[in-house]
Design an enzyme around this catalytic site. Sequence first.
Site, PDB file in Angstrom:
ATOM      1  N   LYS A  33       0.830  -1.220   0.000  1.00  0.00           N
ATOM      2  CA  LYS A  33       0.000   0.000   0.000  1.00  0.00           C
ATOM      3  C   LYS A  33       0.863   1.268   0.000  1.00  0.00           C
ATOM      4  O   LYS A  33       0.648   2.174  -0.787  1.00  0.00           O
ATOM      5  CB  LYS A  33      -0.923   0.039   1.236  1.00  0.00           C
ATOM      6  N   ARG A  58      -9.202   1.365   9.130  1.00  0.00           N
ATOM      7  CA  ARG A  58      -8.816  -0.017   9.398  1.00  0.00           C
ATOM      8  C   ARG A  58      -9.890  -0.751  10.189  1.00  0.00           C
ATOM      9  O   ARG A  58      -9.711  -1.928  10.507  1.00  0.00           O
ATOM     10  CB  ARG A  58      -7.521  -0.041  10.206  1.00  0.00           C
ATOM     11  N   ARG A  94      11.541  -5.771   4.623  1.00  0.00           N
ATOM     12  CA  ARG A  94      11.242  -4.335   4.467  1.00  0.00           C
ATOM     13  C   ARG A  94      12.230  -3.445   5.209  1.00  0.00           C
ATOM     14  O   ARG A  94      12.574  -3.698   6.354  1.00  0.00           O
ATOM     15  CB  ARG A  94       9.825  -4.048   4.973  1.00  0.00           C
ATOM     16  N   ARG A 124      11.960  -1.119  10.818  1.00  0.00           N
ATOM     17  CA  ARG A 124      11.047  -0.647  11.861  1.00  0.00           C
ATOM     18  C   ARG A 124      11.042  -1.610  13.039  1.00  0.00           C
ATOM     19  O   ARG A 124      11.038  -2.820  12.853  1.00  0.00           O
ATOM     20  CB  ARG A 124       9.629  -0.558  11.283  1.00  0.00           C
ATOM     21  N   ARG A 180       0.080  -8.475  13.308  1.00  0.00           N
ATOM     22  CA  ARG A 180      -0.570  -7.432  12.499  1.00  0.00           C
ATOM     23  C   ARG A 180      -1.442  -8.055  11.414  1.00  0.00           C
ATOM     24  O   ARG A 180      -2.513  -7.540  11.094  1.00  0.00           O
ATOM     25  CB  ARG A 180       0.477  -6.496  11.879  1.00  0.00           C
TER      26      ARG A 180
HETATM   27  P1  ADP Z   1       2.208  -1.857   3.193  1.00  0.00           P
HETATM   28  O1  ADP Z   1       2.206  -0.357   3.201  1.00  0.00           O
HETATM   29  O2  ADP Z   1       0.981  -2.428   2.528  1.00  0.00           O
HETATM   30  O3  ADP Z   1       2.435  -2.455   4.542  1.00  0.00           O
HETATM   31  P2  ADP Z   1       4.793  -1.613   1.830  1.00  0.00           P
HETATM   32  O4  ADP Z   1       4.533  -0.670   0.703  1.00  0.00           O
HETATM   33  O5  ADP Z   1       5.495  -1.109   3.017  1.00  0.00           O
HETATM   34  O6  ADP Z   1       3.401  -2.346   2.265  1.00  0.00           O
HETATM   35  O7  ADP Z   1       5.577  -2.861   1.211  1.00  0.00           O
HETATM   36  C1  ADP Z   1       6.016  -3.937   2.028  1.00  0.00           C
HETATM   37  C2  ADP Z   1       7.378  -4.436   1.504  1.00  0.00           C
HETATM   38  O8  ADP Z   1       7.203  -5.105   0.244  1.00  0.00           O
HETATM   39  C3  ADP Z   1       8.403  -3.337   1.252  1.00  0.00           C
HETATM   40  O9  ADP Z   1       9.666  -3.852   1.604  1.00  0.00           O
HETATM   41  C4  ADP Z   1       8.309  -3.086  -0.258  1.00  0.00           C
HETATM   42  O10 ADP Z   1       9.549  -2.622  -0.788  1.00  0.00           O
HETATM   43  C5  ADP Z   1       7.955  -4.465  -0.794  1.00  0.00           C
HETATM   44  N1  ADP Z   1       7.054  -4.450  -1.969  1.00  0.00           N
HETATM   45  C6  ADP Z   1       5.998  -3.632  -2.176  1.00  0.00           C
HETATM   46  N2  ADP Z   1       5.364  -3.944  -3.328  1.00  0.00           N
HETATM   47  C7  ADP Z   1       6.035  -4.995  -3.864  1.00  0.00           C
HETATM   48  C8  ADP Z   1       5.874  -5.783  -5.076  1.00  0.00           C
HETATM   49  N3  ADP Z   1       4.859  -5.553  -5.926  1.00  0.00           N
HETATM   50  N4  ADP Z   1       6.747  -6.772  -5.275  1.00  0.00           N
HETATM   51  C9  ADP Z   1       7.754  -7.024  -4.397  1.00  0.00           C
HETATM   52  N5  ADP Z   1       7.965  -6.324  -3.268  1.00  0.00           N
HETATM   53  C10 ADP Z   1       7.120  -5.321  -2.990  1.00  0.00           C
HETATM   54  P1  ADP Z   2       1.960  -1.413   7.807  1.00  0.00           P
HETATM   55  O1  ADP Z   2       2.677  -0.572   6.771  1.00  0.00           O
HETATM   56  O2  ADP Z   2       2.764  -2.580   8.262  1.00  0.00           O
HETATM   57  O3  ADP Z   2       0.578  -1.793   7.374  1.00  0.00           O
HETATM   58  P2  ADP Z   2       1.359   0.995   9.320  1.00  0.00           P
HETATM   59  O4  ADP Z   2       2.565   1.866   9.219  1.00  0.00           O
HETATM   60  O5  ADP Z   2       0.195   1.336   8.466  1.00  0.00           O
HETATM   61  O6  ADP Z   2       1.801  -0.518   9.127  1.00  0.00           O
HETATM   62  O7  ADP Z   2       0.853   0.982  10.840  1.00  0.00           O
HETATM   63  C1  ADP Z   2       1.743   0.752  11.900  1.00  0.00           C
HETATM   64  C2  ADP Z   2       0.949   0.688  13.199  1.00  0.00           C
HETATM   65  O8  ADP Z   2       0.289   1.942  13.432  1.00  0.00           O
HETATM   66  C3  ADP Z   2      -0.169  -0.347  13.227  1.00  0.00           C
HETATM   67  O9  ADP Z   2       0.302  -1.615  13.605  1.00  0.00           O
HETATM   68  C4  ADP Z   2      -1.115   0.247  14.261  1.00  0.00           C
HETATM   69  O10 ADP Z   2      -0.670   0.011  15.582  1.00  0.00           O
HETATM   70  C5  ADP Z   2      -1.011   1.738  13.997  1.00  0.00           C
HETATM   71  N1  ADP Z   2      -2.024   2.186  13.032  1.00  0.00           N
HETATM   72  C6  ADP Z   2      -1.824   2.660  11.774  1.00  0.00           C
HETATM   73  N2  ADP Z   2      -2.989   2.981  11.179  1.00  0.00           N
HETATM   74  C7  ADP Z   2      -3.972   2.704  12.077  1.00  0.00           C
HETATM   75  C8  ADP Z   2      -5.396   2.794  12.053  1.00  0.00           C
HETATM   76  N3  ADP Z   2      -6.050   3.253  10.966  1.00  0.00           N
HETATM   77  N4  ADP Z   2      -6.076   2.407  13.154  1.00  0.00           N
HETATM   78  C9  ADP Z   2      -5.438   1.965  14.261  1.00  0.00           C
HETATM   79  N5  ADP Z   2      -4.101   1.830  14.339  1.00  0.00           N
HETATM   80  C10 ADP Z   2      -3.358   2.194  13.263  1.00  0.00           C
END
Ligand code: ADP
Ligand code: ADP
Length: 221
Positions: free
Chosen positions: A9, A84, A123, A156, A167
């Site tokens: 995302k 969420r 990541r 992270r 998560r």
């Molecule tokens: P989210 O915001 O949904 O948690 P991220 O954008 O942080 O996901 O992506 C999670 C990990 O996967 C990161 O290390 C990113 O570089 C990698 N990633 C994202 N999209 C792809 C893809 N299409 N193919 C391979 N790796 C990806």
């Molecule tokens: P990821 O990229 O792995 O999906 P995020 O950076 O979006 O993780 O979120 C990290 C943490 O921040 C979550 O595990 C949660 O604790 C908190 N968080 C983020 N967005 C929300 C939300 N919309 N509602 C509640 N908690 C949230």
Amino acid sequence: MLGPPGAGKGTQAQLLAEWLRIPHVASGDPFRENLRNETALGLQAKQYTDTGELVPDAVTIAMVAERLSRRDCGNGVLLDGFPRTIRQAEALDEMLAERGRAINLVPYIRVRDETLLERLAGRWTCRECEAAYHGVFKPPQRGGICDECGGEIYQRPDDTPETQKHRIEVYFEQTSPLIAYYRNRSLLAEIDGEQTIEVVQQDLRAAIEAVRQSREKGQTV
Ligand code: ADP
Ligand code: ADP
Ligand code: ZN
């Protein structure tokens, strides 16, 4: 942007927001920012973000409402990681209605469970701009340094195997009901997130173009 943790995302939202020229509002970022600055909100959120639990709705909704009221959101925003929960989705509907706005599209990035863990495990994140990197799939051009801003990249603290798994469980319990919520409102666009970053981005842009075109047609009929 809807999808499980690790679906891509943040990666996709950053590219899309540049293309759309609107702010990318990621709900995880302000929590990390507040924690860095040791604010009351940051300390309050820490116990949840550390373990992978969701921060309580009231806190999260207030934070997003404040962000959406800033001037740069006037032409729209790309929300990433919010809502969420169903309660957050309802609160978002109210916030938008108050401003005479509405959701145009909810892209849902679909990825297999095995892929999520593989992506989260590799990541790396920029400390300055939150850009996401991956040891294998998206290494930075220069080791340890962000391509976008030159910031330091780090893993992270909530990207440990235990919190990652948790998560994902929390996502299935509390967030995945939003898929039906938005599908029932004909707002959902399912995107195959197993493809490369570039192809996922193309599919997202195509889905947005399709919405734009159907709206233009709707206006002339
Ligand atoms: P989210 O915001 O949904 O948690 P991220 O954008 O942080 O996901 O992506 C999670 C990990 O996967 C990161 O290390 C990113 O570089 C990698 N990633 C994202 N999209 C792809 C893809 N299409 N193919 C391979 N790796 C990806
Ligand atoms: P990821 O990229 O792995 O999906 P995020 O950076 O979006 O993780 O979120 C990290 C943490 O921040 C979550 O595990 C949660 O604790 C908190 N968080 C983020 N967005 C929300 C939300 N919309 N509602 C509640 N908690 C949230
Ligand atoms: Zn950066």
